[in-house]
Design a protein around this motif. Structure first.
Motif, mmCIF file in Angstrom:
data_model
loop_
_atom_site.group_PDB
_atom_site.id
_atom_site.type_symbol
_atom_site.label_atom_id
_atom_site.label_comp_id
_atom_site.label_asym_id
_atom_site.label_seq_id
_atom_site.Cartn_x
_atom_site.Cartn_y
_atom_site.Cartn_z
ATOM 1 N N THR A 139 -27.603 -33.657 -3.382
ATOM 2 C CA THR A 139 -28.690 -34.605 -3.159
ATOM 3 C C THR A 139 -28.899 -35.475 -4.397
ATOM 4 O OG1 THR A 139 -29.817 -33.117 -1.621
ATOM 5 C CG2 THR A 139 -31.147 -34.847 -2.632
ATOM 6 N N ALA A 140 -28.856 -34.854 -5.569
ATOM 7 C CA ALA A 140 -29.026 -35.590 -6.821
ATOM 8 C C ALA A 140 -27.926 -36.648 -6.983
ATOM 9 C CB ALA A 140 -29.011 -34.616 -7.996
ATOM 10 N N THR A 141 -26.692 -36.249 -6.694
ATOM 11 C CA THR A 141 -25.564 -37.186 -6.816
ATOM 12 C C THR A 141 -25.734 -38.365 -5.865
ATOM 13 O OG1 THR A 141 -24.095 -35.362 -7.437
ATOM 14 C CG2 THR A 141 -23.055 -37.406 -6.673
ATOM 15 N N ARG A 142 -26.121 -38.078 -4.640
ATOM 16 C CA ARG A 142 -26.316 -39.149 -3.649
ATOM 17 C C ARG A 142 -27.434 -40.092 -4.070
ATOM 18 N NH1 ARG A 142 -27.232 -36.104 0.130
ATOM 19 N NH2 ARG A 142 -29.496 -36.301 0.371
ATOM 20 N N MET A 143 -28.527 -39.529 -4.587
ATOM 21 C CA MET A 143 -29.654 -40.367 -4.998
ATOM 22 C C MET A 143 -29.295 -41.240 -6.184
ATOM 23 S SD MET A 143 -32.765 -37.617 -4.512
ATOM 24 C CE MET A 143 -33.999 -38.715 -5.167
ATOM 25 N N LYS A 144 -28.487 -40.696 -7.085
ATOM 26 C CA LYS A 144 -28.052 -41.510 -8.216
ATOM 27 C C LYS A 144 -27.142 -42.649 -7.753
ATOM 28 C CE LYS A 144 -25.339 -41.928 -12.293
ATOM 29 N NZ LYS A 144 -24.281 -41.402 -13.172
ATOM 30 N N ASN A 145 -26.203 -42.305 -6.892
ATOM 31 C CA ASN A 145 -25.257 -43.325 -6.416
ATOM 32 C C ASN A 145 -25.952 -44.445 -5.646
ATOM 33 O OD1 ASN A 145 -23.148 -41.890 -7.554
ATOM 34 N ND2 ASN A 145 -22.591 -40.841 -5.652
ATOM 35 N N ASN A 146 -26.987 -44.077 -4.911
ATOM 36 C CA ASN A 146 -27.709 -45.072 -4.105
ATOM 37 C C ASN A 146 -28.869 -45.711 -4.861
ATOM 38 O OD1 ASN A 146 -26.027 -44.508 -1.927
ATOM 39 N ND2 ASN A 146 -27.396 -42.956 -1.084
#
Length: 329
Positions: A21-28
């Motif tokens: 979730t953290a990775t996705r939020m950073k990427n987006n």
């Protein structure tokens, strides 16, 4: 990589689910601040060489290793310097998992009731987290569950570390006191959408900052080596363990299931307070004795006439116990 401390958010997860979730939020790049200032998002793995090694920074790994919850505290947002943790979680409520927590080492626009704003110093445990609730009638009571979880978390950490008992007390409705001085407070705000109340809970607790009043470690340090004093990460981990247990009880059985413990922890059982009322052109003072809480979360009191009353703050006084308004039950 250089972190601008004023607008940098570091994301951290307990398990692979939260880490993804953290990775996705950073990427987006989904996280925003209310003032639309620029936000830089980092993952925990990207800041290993940038966190201070002088113990002043919140230790992400220590916190994550200390929690064993199923929902609360498993997704963490940390910033070394932030306007307000409460603004982060409330403004991004729909973007972050329910139960997410935001922590900072220093904040310069900390929020309190009646829109009070202050700067919070290093050593203070400052955090905000999210809760979802469906029954609006019990939303006002969540601040009491949080207050109780904080006091019980402090006891729990002291017990585990073999420290002296610290008797943190609750001053209704949302302040925490130690030896007659304020050491913390709770702020709960909510919005409504999709048939649910989105509750943002903010907590401030003086752990290692003796100003502006006192702190938990100031009470302990005379009889305790510095290496064994209370750490913010330990208290926060213990808090979520306690809160998750209390919250489940609260949702399943109501606040009655927690009342006995709450009354042992608050300052007001048997307290006599003055209620001022206008009678034509005169102000009449009536003395009532606090008995507990009503089902709606206000103070339950009995008058010298043996009539039961519900006490409400008038909204005009900084001290809730000055300017109480009573209503017959």
């Amino acid at each position: 990589m250089d972190i601008d401390a004023s607008c940098s958010l570091v994301l951290c997860g307990k398990s692979s689910v939260e880490t993804d979730t953290a990775t996705r939020m950073k990427n987006n790049n989904v996280l925003k601040l209310p003032d639309n200032s620029k936000v830089s998002i980092f993952l925990q793995s990207e800041i290993k060489n940038l966190v201070r090694d002088d113990d002043s920074s919140f230790n992400l790994s220590l916190f994550m290793n200390s929690i064993s919850t199923h929902r609360f505290g498993r997704f963490l947002i940390w910033s070394p310097f932030l306007s307000s943790t409460h603004d982060v979680v409330s403004h991004n409520f729909s973007e972050i998992p329910v139960g997410s927590v935001c922590v900072t080492d220093r904040q310069f626009k900390g929020r309190g009731r009646t829109k009070n704003v202050w700067e919070s110093p290093k050593g203070c445990l400052m955090y905000s987290f999210t809760v979802e609730m469906e029954d609006g009638r019990v939303v006002p009571l969540i601040q009491y569950v949080v207050s109780l979880a904080v006091t019980e978390a402090v006891k729990d950490v002291c017990d585990k570390k073999g420290l002296s008992y610290i008797d943190v007390k609750i001053k209704w409705p949302n302040d925490l006191y130690l030896n007659g001085l304020k050491v913390g407070g709770i702020l709960c705000t909510s919005t409504y959408g999709s048939r649910k109340f989105h509750v943002s809970v903010g907590v401030g607790l003086n752990v290692d900052n003796e100003q502006p009043t006192t702190c938990l470690n100031a009470v302990l340090k005379d009889n305790c080596p510095a290496s064994n004093l209370l750490k913010r990460e330990e208290i926060l981990g213990a808090f979520f363990h306690k809160f998750e247990t209390f919250f489940d009880l609260f949702m399943e059985q109501g606040f009655k299931s927690l009342e006995e413990l709450y009354y042992r922890t608050w300052l007001h059982s048997g307290q006599r307070v003055i209620v001022e009322e206008k009678n034509e052109d005169q102000v009449v003072q009536n003395v009532v004795t606090i008995q507990g809480l009503t089902s709606s979360g206000y103070l339950l009191a009995i008058g010298d006439d043996n009539v039961m009353y519900e006490l409400h703050p008038d909204g005009n006084s900084f001290d809730f116990f000055k300017g109480l308004v009573r209503r017959k039950l």
